[in-house]
Design an enzyme around this catalytic site. Structure first.
Site, PDB file in Angstrom:
ATOM      1  N   THR A 230     -35.750 -18.030   1.637  1.00 14.79           N
ATOM      2  CA  THR A 230     -36.026 -17.122   2.744  1.00 14.79           C
ATOM      3  C   THR A 230     -34.857 -17.058   3.723  1.00 14.79           C
ATOM      4  O   THR A 230     -34.096 -18.015   3.858  1.00 14.79           O
ATOM      5  CB  THR A 230     -37.281 -17.550   3.525  1.00 14.79           C
ATOM      6  OG1 THR A 230     -37.077 -18.875   4.039  1.00 14.79           O
ATOM      7  CG2 THR A 230     -38.519 -17.507   2.654  1.00 14.79           C
TER       8      THR A 230
ATOM      9  N   GLU B 272     -39.474 -16.041   8.847  1.00 14.81           N
ATOM     10  CA  GLU B 272     -38.712 -16.165   7.611  1.00 14.81           C
ATOM     11  C   GLU B 272     -39.064 -15.014   6.680  1.00 14.81           C
ATOM     12  O   GLU B 272     -40.243 -14.679   6.518  1.00 14.81           O
ATOM     13  CB  GLU B 272     -39.014 -17.495   6.920  1.00 14.81           C
ATOM     14  CG  GLU B 272     -38.656 -18.721   7.766  1.00 14.81           C
ATOM     15  CD  GLU B 272     -38.985 -20.014   7.053  1.00 14.81           C
ATOM     16  OE1 GLU B 272     -38.414 -20.246   5.970  1.00 14.81           O
ATOM     17  OE2 GLU B 272     -39.809 -20.774   7.577  1.00 14.81           O
TER      18      GLU B 272
END
Length: 317
Positions: A212, A260
Site C-alpha cells: 500500500t 493507505e
C-alpha cells in the site's frame, strides 16, 4: 489562471473585475452556483472573475483550536475554480489584525482599491468584516457609494445526502467523518479527495501481498471514518483503481491513524516520496480485528475483489 497571496500580489494595473468572496472549502455544488454566476457576469461585462478566499480558515484565528477539517487544500480549490472559468484567485492571509478590519474598510481596501469591483456575487448569508458585522444588505449600500453591483445567488441545493439537508461544507464534513463518501460525493459533484506524500510505514501490506501507499495527509484534512473503501489512487499523472484502508490497523495493535491505498493489480509500484491523491468512491466495510492472519488475508482478498467491482462499475474519474 492567476493566483495571488495577499493584496500586494495583485498587479498594479489591475482593472475592473467581478468578485466573489468566501472560504469555498470543497467547492461543492452550492459554491459552484455562485462561482459560475460570477464567471458568467464577468463575461457579460467583459472583465475578469476573481475569487477571494482566506488562509487559514477564519475560525482558527477568531477561535483558536476550532479549525474545521478541510475538504480541499487551497491548490485543489484553485484547480476546481479554474475549471469553472475563474480568472484569478486571491488568498488573503487571515491574521488577528485582518480579522479586526471593519466591513467599511474591507470594502474600501479589498474590493475598491485593489480589485476595482464592478460587481460582487455572494450567497444570501454572506458575512464579512470584524465580528462578521457586514452582510449583503450593507454590501449593497456600499456598492451604491463605490459604483459596484451586488448580486445574491441562492446556493442551497438539496438532494439525498444528509436526508435532504441543504448542501454545505459543514454537512459534507459530517458525512465524510461518518464514512458516507457517496453522500459527500453527491454534494461535491465528485469523489472526496485526500492528498499527501507517500511515506514508509511498517510495510506489512507488502509482506502480506498487498503493498500500500501510506499517505501522510496534509494538516487539517477531512479524513473518512475508519474502514475500507473503494476508490482511485492518482500518482504521476496516472489514475489507478484502489482499495483504501483508513484506521489504526488494530490487527497489529496500531495506534496511529493512517490512510493507505493499494493500487489493484499493480506490481512493482514505487511511490515513496511522491505527492499523491486518493479519491473515495464507496464504503466497503468497517475496521475490524480478525482471529487469525489467514482470516485477515481472506478478508483482504474479498475487499480487493469488491473494490475492483465497484470501481469498474463506476468507470473512469
Amino acid at each position: 489562471m492567476q493566483r495571488w497571496r495577499g493584496l500586494e500580489d495583485i498587479p498594479q494595473d489591475w482593472g475592473r473585475s467581478v468578485v466573489t468572496i468566501g472560504s469555498y472549502d470543497g467547492v461543492h455544488r452550492g459554491h459552484q452556483l455562485i462561482i459560475r454566476h460570477a464567471v458568467n457576469r464577468a463575461r457579460e461585462l467583459g472583465v475578469p472573475a476573481v475569487v477571494v478566499t482566506f488562509d487559514p480558515h477564519p475560525s482558527e484565528v477568531v477561535r483558536p483550536g476550532s479549525h474545521p477539517p478541510l475538504l480541499a487544500p487551497h491548490h485543489r480549490r484553485a484547480e476546481l475554480m479554474a475549471g469553472l472559468g475563474v480568472d484569478a484567485v486571491l488568498i488573503l492571509p487571515f491574521t488577528t489584525e485582518f480579522s479586526k478590519l471593519s466591513p467599511v474598510d474591507f470594502v474600501a481596501k479589498v474590493l475598491v482599491d485593489k480589485l476595482h469591483a464592478k460587481a460582487v456575487v455572494e450567497g444570501p448569508n454572506f458575512r464579512f468584516g470584524h465580528k462578521a458585522a457586514g452582510n449583503v444588505e450593507f454590501l449593497t449600500t456600499q456598492g451604491k457609494t463605490y459604483d459596484f453591483e451586488v448580486e445574491v445567488v441562492d446556493l442551497y441545493v438539496t438532494g439525498e445526502a444528509g436526508g435532504g439537508e441543504p448542501f454545505s461544507s459543514t454537512l459534507t464534513r459530517r458525512l465524510v467523518a461518518e464514512g458516507d463518501v457517496e453522500g459527500a460525493a453527491e454534494i461535491l459533484g465528485r469523489p472526496h479527495r485526500v492528498e499527501g506524500v507517500v511515506v514508509r510505514g511498517a510495510q506489512r501490506g507488502r509482506e502480506l501481498g498487498f503493498p500500500t501507499a501510506n499517505v501522510e495527509t496534509l494538516p487539517h484534512t477531512a479524513i473518512p471514518a475508519d474502514g475500507v473503501y473503494a476508490g482511485w489512487l492518482h500518482a504521476q499523472g496516472e489514475v489507478m483503481p484502489a482499495a483504501i484502508s483508513v484506521g489504526t490497523n488494530p490487527q497489529f495493535e496500531g495506534t496511529e491513524r493512517t490512510v493507505e491505498a493499494y493500487a489493484i493489480d499493480r506490481v512493482g509500484l514505487d511511490l515513496y516520496g511522491l505527492h499523491v491523491a486518493v479519491d473515495f468512491l464507496a464504503f466497503v466495510r468497517g475496521q475490524a480485528k480478525f482471529e487469525t492472519l489467514d482470516a485477515l488475508l481472506e478478508q483482504m482478498g474479498q475487499d480487493v475483489k469488491k473494490c475492483r467491482e465497484l470501481v469498474a462499475a463506476e468507470g473512469a474519474v
